[in-house]
Design a protein around this motif. Structure first.
Motif, mmCIF file in Angstrom:
data_model
loop_
_atom_site.group_PDB
_atom_site.id
_atom_site.type_symbol
_atom_site.label_atom_id
_atom_site.label_comp_id
_atom_site.label_asym_id
_atom_site.label_seq_id
_atom_site.Cartn_x
_atom_site.Cartn_y
_atom_site.Cartn_z
ATOM 1 N N ARG A 129 -3.951 -47.707 -35.523
ATOM 2 C CA ARG A 129 -4.039 -46.977 -34.255
ATOM 3 C C ARG A 129 -3.601 -45.527 -34.431
ATOM 4 O O ARG A 129 -4.199 -44.610 -33.863
ATOM 5 C CB ARG A 129 -3.193 -47.662 -33.181
ATOM 6 N N TYR A 130 -2.557 -45.344 -35.221
ATOM 7 C CA TYR A 130 -2.084 -43.974 -35.449
ATOM 8 C C TYR A 130 -3.110 -43.190 -36.262
ATOM 9 O O TYR A 130 -3.379 -42.020 -35.968
ATOM 10 C CB TYR A 130 -0.742 -43.988 -36.165
ATOM 11 N N GLU A 131 -3.675 -43.802 -37.281
ATOM 12 C CA GLU A 131 -4.700 -43.130 -38.084
ATOM 13 C C GLU A 131 -5.869 -42.690 -37.205
ATOM 14 O O GLU A 131 -6.371 -41.562 -37.321
ATOM 15 C CB GLU A 131 -5.195 -44.061 -39.183
ATOM 16 N N ALA A 132 -6.304 -43.570 -36.291
ATOM 17 C CA ALA A 132 -7.411 -43.232 -35.399
ATOM 18 C C ALA A 132 -7.036 -42.060 -34.486
ATOM 19 O O ALA A 132 -7.853 -41.153 -34.240
ATOM 20 C CB ALA A 132 -7.799 -44.460 -34.568
ATOM 21 N N ALA A 133 -5.782 -42.055 -33.998
ATOM 22 C CA ALA A 133 -5.337 -40.967 -33.123
ATOM 23 C C ALA A 133 -5.272 -39.643 -33.890
ATOM 24 O O ALA A 133 -5.637 -38.582 -33.359
ATOM 25 C CB ALA A 133 -3.976 -41.310 -32.519
ATOM 26 N N LEU A 193 6.917 -46.578 -35.059
ATOM 27 C CA LEU A 193 5.466 -46.443 -35.017
ATOM 28 C C LEU A 193 4.849 -47.611 -34.256
ATOM 29 O O LEU A 193 3.905 -47.424 -33.458
ATOM 30 C CB LEU A 193 4.895 -46.376 -36.441
ATOM 31 N N VAL A 194 5.367 -48.808 -34.490
ATOM 32 C CA VAL A 194 4.878 -49.988 -33.759
ATOM 33 C C VAL A 194 5.096 -49.808 -32.252
ATOM 34 O O VAL A 194 4.213 -50.102 -31.431
ATOM 35 C CB VAL A 194 5.587 -51.278 -34.261
ATOM 36 N N ALA A 195 6.281 -49.311 -31.876
ATOM 37 C CA ALA A 195 6.572 -49.085 -30.455
ATOM 38 C C ALA A 195 5.637 -48.044 -29.865
ATOM 39 O O ALA A 195 5.154 -48.193 -28.725
ATOM 40 C CB ALA A 195 8.037 -48.660 -30.285
#
Length: 340
Positions: free
Chosen positions: A255-259, A332-334
Motif C-alpha cells: 500500500r505504501y509503495e502504491a502511494a 507502517l502497518v498502522a
C-alpha cells in the motif's frame, strides 16, 4: 527530506533484515563476534536513551551484522589458542550444550548492561551439566569456558579499535547520506520538499524496504537452492508460505509503495515515477542479492543452501519484534490500516 537520505534508510533497512545466524564463520568466531556486537549495540542503545547518540548513527550501528567483527575476532582466536583449537572448541560450540553456552554469553551482555533480554536466558539441565563436565576435560575448551579472552590485554585494544571504526563509519555514512541542501526551487525532487499530506517519510521508506528485502531474499534462495537440493517444493511455494506468515506487513508495504508511486506521478509524471521506482527497487535488489551471495557463495554450496532453507522455514526471515526496525514497520502497518 532528500532522496539520498531516503535511499540511505533503504540500505540500513536491508542490512537489518538479514538473520544473524546465516552470516556465520566458525562457531567460535561467530559466537564471540555476536558477543562483541551485542556489547557495541547495547552501549549505543543506552547512549541513545540518554540523548548522547545521533538516532541515525544508532540505527546504522543496530543494523550491523556479527560479521563486522569477524576479522578482528579471528585474529584474536588464532593468537589465543594452539593450532588445533578449532577442532576442540568448535566441536563443543556445535553441540547442543555449547550452543546454549554461547547463547547465555550473548544474553549476559544485555543483562550486564541492564537492558531487556531479546529472548529468555536458557538454563542448563542435568544432562547439560554432565556434557559440560565432559567437554571441560579438553584443555582448550576448559580455557574457553574459564577465560574471557575478549577482555585480555591484547583483545581490549583490538575490540575497542574496531568499535571506534564501526561507529565512525556509520557517522560518515549518515553524513554522506544527508548532504547540505542543494539550491533549487521549492517543491522539486532535488530540494526534497514534500507537499502537505504526503505519505512519504524516511521511516516508511525504510520499513517498506525491510519487508521488500526479506521478500526478495526468499525468492532468490528458492530459485537458487530448491532444484540444487532436489526439493519437491517450488520457489513459488517457499515465497507464498513466507508471504502468508507475514501478510500484514506485505500488505502494508504494498500500500505504501502504491502511494509513493501515485505521489511521484502526480508531482512529475512518468519520469519522476520511474526515478523513484529505480531508487527504491535498485537498493532492495542490490542488498538482497548481496545478502544471498554472503549466504550461498561457500565451498560447500549444497550445505549452504540447506542452511539457508532451514533458516527460511524456521521463520528466520519473518518480521519479528526482535528486528531493529520492528517498531517502525508496525507504524507502517498502522498507517496502511488508516488509509481509505
Amino acid at each position: 527530506m532528500t532522496y539520498p537520505s531516503r535511499l540511505a534508510a533503504l540500505l540500513f533497512a536491508a542490512a537489518s533484515i538479514v538473520p544473524l545466524s546465516v552470516l556465520a564463520e566458525t562457531p567460535l568466531v561467530e559466537a564471540q563476534s555476536r558477543v562483541a556486537l551485542a556489547s557495541l549495540q547495547g552501549g549505543v542503545t543506552k547512549a541513545l536513551n540518554a540523548g548522547r547518540m545521533d538516532p541515525a548513527v544508532a540505527a546504522c550501528v543496530q543494523a550491523l551484522p556479527p560479521s563486522s567483527f569477524h576479522a578482528v575476532i579471528r585474529k584474536l582466536v588464532e593468537n589465543a589458542f594452539e593450532q588445533d583449537w578449532d577442532r576442540m572448541v568448535n566441536t563443543f560450540l556445535e553441540s547442543p550444550v555449547g550452543q546454549k553456552h554461547a547463547k547465555r554469553a550473548w544474553l549476559r551482555v544485555y543483562r550486564n548492561l541492564q537492558l531487556p533480554l531479546p529472548e529468555p536466558m536458557p538454563e542448563f539441565d542435568a544432562e547439560d551439566k554432565q556434557q559440560l563436565e565432559m567437554f571441560s576435560s579438553l584443555t582448550d575448551v576448559q580455557r574457553y569456558l574459564k577465560e574471557d579472552f575478549l577482555s585480555g590485554p591484547d583483545a581490549s585494544p583490538a575490540i575497542s579499535g574496531r568499535v571506534r571504526d564501526l561507529v565512525q563509519g556509520c557517522a560518515a555514512s549518515v553524513k554522506a547520506a544527508n548532504p547540505a541542501p542543494a539550491s533549487a526551487s521549492p517543491g522539486t525532487a532535488t530540494s526534497g520538499v514534500l507537499p502537505a499530506g504526503s505519505p512519504t517519510t524516511e521511516s516508511r521508506d525504510a520499513s517498506m524496504a525491510a519487508v521488500a528485502t526479506a521478500n526478495d531474499i526468499i525468492r532468490r534462495i528458492g530459485q537458487e537452492c530448491l532444484s540444487l537440493l532436489n526439493r519437491p517444493e517450488t520457489p513459488k511455494d517457499l515465497f507464498v508460505a513466507w508471504q502468508k506468515r507475514n501478510q500484514v506487513f506485505v500488505n502494508a508495504a504494498a500500500r505504501y509503495e502504491a502511494a509513493r508511486m501515485a505521489e511521484a506521478r502526480a508531482q512529475g509524471g512518468k519520469a519522476q515515477a520511474d526515478q523513484v521506482w529505480q531508487q527504491m527497487t535498485g537498493a532492495i535488489r542490490g542488498n538482497s542479492q548481496a545478502a544471498v551471495r554472503s549466504m550461498l557463495d561457500k565451498p560447500d554450496r549444497p550445505a549452504a543452501c540447506q542452511r539457508a532453507l532451514d533458516v527460511v522455514q524456521a521463520g528466520g526471515f519473518d518480521i519479528k519484534p526482535e528486528l531493529p526496525m520492528y517498531g517502525e514497520i508496525q507504524s507502517l502497518v498502522a498507517w496502511a490500516a488508516g488509509r481509505p
